[in-house]
Design a protein around this motif. Structure first.
Motif, PDB file in Angstrom:
ATOM      1  N   LEU A 259      -3.116   6.629   5.083  1.00  0.00           N
ATOM      2  CA  LEU A 259      -3.989   5.293   5.543  1.00  0.00           C
ATOM      3  C   LEU A 259      -3.718   4.154   4.771  1.00  0.00           C
ATOM      4  N   PRO A 260      -3.571   2.953   5.355  1.00  0.00           N
ATOM      5  CA  PRO A 260      -3.505   1.697   4.759  1.00  0.00           C
ATOM      6  C   PRO A 260      -4.653   1.305   4.011  1.00  0.00           C
ATOM      7  N   LEU A 261      -4.339   0.399   2.863  1.00  0.00           N
ATOM      8  CA  LEU A 261      -5.766  -0.126   2.626  1.00  0.00           C
ATOM      9  C   LEU A 261      -6.540  -1.132   3.384  1.00  0.00           C
ATOM     10  N   PRO A 262      -7.924  -1.337   3.524  1.00  0.00           N
ATOM     11  CA  PRO A 262      -8.124  -2.105   4.168  1.00  0.00           C
ATOM     12  C   PRO A 262      -7.597  -3.432   4.052  1.00  0.00           C
ATOM     13  N   PRO A 263      -7.780  -4.504   5.228  1.00  0.00           N
ATOM     14  CA  PRO A 263      -6.908  -5.874   5.108  1.00  0.00           C
ATOM     15  C   PRO A 263      -7.631  -6.442   3.855  1.00  0.00           C
TER      16      PRO A 263
ATOM     17  N   PHE B  36     -13.579  -5.708  -2.119  1.00  0.00           N
ATOM     18  CA  PHE B  36     -13.621  -5.585  -0.502  1.00  0.00           C
ATOM     19  C   PHE B  36     -14.671  -6.370  -0.290  1.00  0.00           C
TER      20      PHE B  36
ATOM     21  N   LEU C 154     -14.280   2.296   4.805  1.00  0.00           N
ATOM     22  CA  LEU C 154     -13.001   2.785   5.039  1.00  0.00           C
ATOM     23  C   LEU C 154     -13.038   3.592   6.320  1.00  0.00           C
TER      24      LEU C 154
ATOM     25  N   MET D  11     -14.161  -5.768   5.650  1.00  0.00           N
ATOM     26  CA  MET D  11     -13.706  -5.473   6.921  1.00  0.00           C
ATOM     27  C   MET D  11     -13.374  -3.949   6.955  1.00  0.00           C
ATOM     28  N   ALA D  12     -13.663  -3.087   7.965  1.00  0.00           N
ATOM     29  CA  ALA D  12     -13.142  -1.781   8.054  1.00  0.00           C
ATOM     30  C   ALA D  12     -11.837  -1.530   7.981  1.00  0.00           C
ATOM     31  N   GLY D  13     -11.543  -0.432   7.431  1.00  0.00           N
ATOM     32  CA  GLY D  13     -10.247   0.063   7.427  1.00  0.00           C
ATOM     33  C   GLY D  13      -9.832   0.521   8.841  1.00  0.00           C
ATOM     34  N   GLN D  14      -8.601   0.366   9.327  1.00  0.00           N
ATOM     35  CA  GLN D  14      -8.336   0.604  10.701  1.00  0.00           C
ATOM     36  C   GLN D  14      -8.124   2.005  11.139  1.00  0.00           C
ATOM     37  N   GLY D  15      -8.347   2.815  10.370  1.00  0.00           N
ATOM     38  CA  GLY D  15      -7.841   4.152  10.418  1.00  0.00           C
ATOM     39  C   GLY D  15      -6.406   4.127  11.287  1.00  0.00           C
TER      40      GLY D  15
ATOM     41  N   PHE E 253       1.224   4.593   9.489  1.00  0.00           N
ATOM     42  CA  PHE E 253       2.263   5.537   8.719  1.00  0.00           C
ATOM     43  C   PHE E 253       2.925   6.500  10.059  1.00  0.00           C
TER      44      PHE E 253
ATOM     45  N   SER F  20       0.775  -1.276  -0.123  1.00  0.00           N
ATOM     46  CA  SER F  20      -0.298   0.038   0.083  1.00  0.00           C
ATOM     47  C   SER F  20       0.827   1.356   0.031  1.00  0.00           C
TER      48      SER F  20
END
Lengths: 398, 354
Positions: A178-182, B213, B158, B217-221, B234, A161
């Motif tokens: 942000l990372p891409l979702p899993p 998708f 997201l 699963m939700a993005g983890q913020g 990051f 990502s």
């Protein structure tokens, strides 16, 4: 495989089952290799998935689950591994050598995504190549690939990502990327790799083994972010994180609050802007004010109208008047709306994008009980048309 | 592991009537696999992608279009004219697949729908890309990529930041539909070689997105609320927009990370004693690393972490992608000379083949 649930788009059936007689050996976990195998399976290939006898594919344990946790089968796992057969083999044990050789003798394609160093790959490759002198298609998937070496540590999808430029535009301005979702990165790479595997399989002139290495980073770059690279070089324009507002050519595309959530407003198409103006006028928001503010964002007037509207009202308005405003929905809300408009019941499994089970759950694989035996059709299931595109994108074939 | 380009699709001829992103993504993948792609545009109504991106001063060609139109033959045809239609008929006769992503019904209105195509060449397949393929009235919605992503649950997955919904910053659905369409083209071609008959395959951007998708699963913020390890985010290094991605998924990685960065004060803190506690206390843990990375440049951080068994990656904006051996050594990024805009980097599909 039996036919899928009724829907306007005929489901896969036999229409594009172009790979009968093709055997695929899949030595992979999580998303990338399994999604590549899933495409080939839905095209009719016999996909044999090799799993560790005790641990299995860790994706089995990823929720959500069909009901109260069935730890053998998360719904993600079922979605990615449908229509495959499964065999358990401990590839680190010498006793697996003749079994792998036997499987390889019958395989046309080998797909693997073991972490570098996880299994003795050079040895395995020698084994299956000598077992198949006429040549096979070997497909290797990983987040970064061999050139990354030891430098960046154990490989992880987050690195793909970051390296591909996907994260450079994800997040809000002045906040961390942000990372891409899993698993998105892995599924993307698996679909991408399947294109190359299918192409090589379809080459009548192929004579020898072809080895294709696909990295998640490369699959994201090549498909999703290549244009940024060229854009930057020519215009020297760094990509920006998008935040809630995107403005291109001065026209806004933005997520804005409405009465019961959020809506996506697109002011790009001139005709839609006129329709939106007329619709708002009908609701008493008549004015000569612009729909956009001086920064190109959605104007205060539009925002004031939007907070009086529910997402349901906005969807009906979009369908009736083509105004460029759609509700922000969750996946299950979208599935429920589709089901409602089709006049069918919204089923939980449709909402979760997973296959509907007709075979009994008794045939679900139980790990740790067998070693070296190919399971008979353990994933033979029926799939709803809300699922994978490869299951459902066929219209009117035959 | 780089070698000669794949030419597996030599012998496949594709008529490309697509515009913008999805269809063009499909056909450039096919071209890199050896297919012959004939991109049909009319000078009166060229591919809208040529208008989309600001062009560099003094040049005609738009940069983004270069990636999407390279290695294709270009044909200027007005499909509404008799001459244009006659030329298309010749093309259809000698081609295998036609790719298009007009809105529904456009091809039929032009008199060149699947029925006509089949009458001209029964072995030709049609691959269509549509925004919505639900089989309901939703399919009539005229939506660009951001709207489809909002509707299908991608943006919802997201999550939010600072109370605002996050959106995918790029037309991801178009691009994934491009992969699906490339798959469909090869599958339809292969099938027609056996049966002698073409078919009509429809690829949905809505389906492509839900496929990608699928996990839902939700993005983890920022703080790793998902199934991954912690830290997993990051971090900003000293300087402007200098970011480093860090992920820690095992005890061995944690020990290596602590030794290379924050040291024993954090490493021995009981709040971070195991992976569960690190998740529980992730906000505090991320603050520790925020502070540490603020004091070091990205280049120094990369030096510190390289080869230490720590999972990391600098955020690669385009200028860095050009020089990283992740892509250049694999010949994924190739620089092509161009008369109009000078040297163009271009991203080659499937460059790692042996």
């Amino acid at each position: 495989m039996t036919t899928a649930a009724a829907g306007a788009f005929p489901t896969f059936g036999d229409a594009l089952r172009i790979l009968p007689g093709v055997t695929v050996l899949e030595i992979g976990t999580q998303a990338s290799a399994p999604s590549c195998g899933a495409v080939l399976a839905s095209l009719g290939a016999d996909v044999i998935k090799v799993e560790h006898p005790r641990a299995g594919d860790p994706a089995r344990a990823v929720g959500p689950f069909r009901g109260f946790p069935d730890l053998h089968n998360g719904l993600l796992f079922e979605g990615l591994n449908r229509a495959k057969r499964s065999v358990t083999l401990n590839l680190t044990m010498p006793s697996s050598v003749p079994l792998v050789a036997e499987l390889a003798r019958n395989a046309d394609v080998v797909i693997e995504n073991a972490a570098p160093g996880g299994y003795p790959w050079p040895w395995l490759e020698t084994t299956w190549q000598s077992a198949r002198p006429a040549g096979l298609v070997a497909c290797h998937l990983s987040p970064l690939g061999a050139p990354a070496g030891e430098r960046f540590g154990p490989q992880h999808e987050l690195q793909a990502s970051a390296a591909s430029g996907m994260s450079a535009t994800m997040g809000l301005p002045d906040r961390p990327p942000l990372p891409l979702p899993p698993l998105v990165s892995g599924i993307n790479a698996g679909l991408y790799a399947a294109t190359a595997v299918l192409a090589v399989l379809s080459d009548p002139n192929r004579r020898a083994t072809v080895s294709i290495e696909v990295t998640e980073a490369e699959a994201l770059l090549a498909v999703h972010t290549a244009s940024d690279l060229i854009d930057w070089v020519v215009a020297q324009r760094a990509p920006i994180r998008t935040g809630a507002k995107q403005t291109r050519d001065g026209f806004s595309s933005e997520t804005v609050a409405c009465a019961d959530g959020w809506a996506h407003v697109s002011l790009v198409v001139p005709a839609q802007r006129e329709h939106l103006r007329a619709l708002m006028a009908g609701a008493g928001f008549e004015t000569d004010e612009e729909l956009q503010d001086e920064t190109g964002g959605v104007s205060e007037l539009v925002r004031r109208w939007l907070v009086t509207q529910t997402r349901r009202q906005l969807l009906e308005a979009e369908l009736a008047h083509d105004v460029g405003v759609v509700p922000l929905l969750s996946g299950s809300e979208f599935a429920a709306i589709v089901a409602e408009r089709r006049g069918t019941a919204a089923e939980l499994e449709d909402a979760l994008l997973v296959p509907r089970v007709t075979a009994t759950d008794e045939c679900a694989p139980r790990l740790g009980q067998h070693n070296g035996e190919v399971w008979p059709a353990v994933f033979d299931r029926v799939y709803g048309d809300a699922g994978w595109a490869t299951e459902a994108f066929v219209q009117g074939l035959l | 592991m780089t070698g000669q380009p794949l030419t597996s699709l030599r012998g496949l001829t594709v008529i490309d009537l697509s515009h913008y992103l999805a269809g063009s993504t499909a056909t450039v993948i096919l071209a890199d696999l050896g297919a012959r792609v004939i991109k049909v545009e009319s000078s009166g109504r060229p591919d809208g992608i040529r208008r989309q991106i600001p062009r560099p001063a003094g040049t005609m060609r738009r940069p983004v279009s270069y990636q999407l139109i390279r290695d294709k033959e270009h044909l200027d045809l007005d499909l509404k004219s008799a001459a244009g239609r006659s030329r298309l008929e010749d093309l259809v006769r000698e081609s295998d697949v036609l790719v298009e992503n007009f809105s529904a019904g456009t091809l039929d209105r032009l008199g060149i729908g699947f029925a006509w195509l089949s009458s001209v060449n029964p072995a030709l397949s049609l691959v269509s890309i549509r925004a919505f393929t639900t089989g309901t009235d939703l399919d009539a919605i005229k939506a660009g990529a951001p709207s489809i992503q909002a509707m299908t649950g991608v943006d919802a997955a997201l999550g939010t930041m600072d109370g605002r919904p996050l959106a995918l910053g790029r037309p991801t659905g178009d691009m994934v539909a491009g992969i699906d369409a490339a798959l469909a083209v090869v599958a339809a071609w292969r099938r027609a070689r056996v049966t002698g008959r073409g078919g009509h395959v429809t690829v949905g951007i809505d389906r492509a997105l839900r496929q990608l998708f699928v996990a839902g699963m939700a993005g983890q913020g920022r703080h790793g609320a998902g199934p991954t390890g912690c830290p997993h985010a990051f971090f900003r290094c000293r300087g402007h927009e200098e970011w480093l991605a860090l992920s820690c998924n095992s005890e061995a990685e944690w020990r290596a990370l602590v030794a290379a960065t924050v040291g024993d004060r954090v490493g021995n803190d009981p709040r971070y004693a195991d992976r569960f506690l690190r998740k529980v206390n992730s906000e505090a843990l991320h603050r520790e690393f925020d502070q540490w990375f603020e004091g070091i440049t990205l280049a120094d951080a990369v030096d510190r972490l390289s080869g230490r068994g720590v999972t990391f990656m600098p955020l690669l904006a385009p200028e860095r992608q050009l020089t990283t051996e992740l892509f250049s050594a694999a010949a994924t990024i190739v620089v092509r000379p161009d008369d109009e805009v000078g040297d163009h980097p271009t991203v080659r599909h499937f460059a790692r083949v042996s």
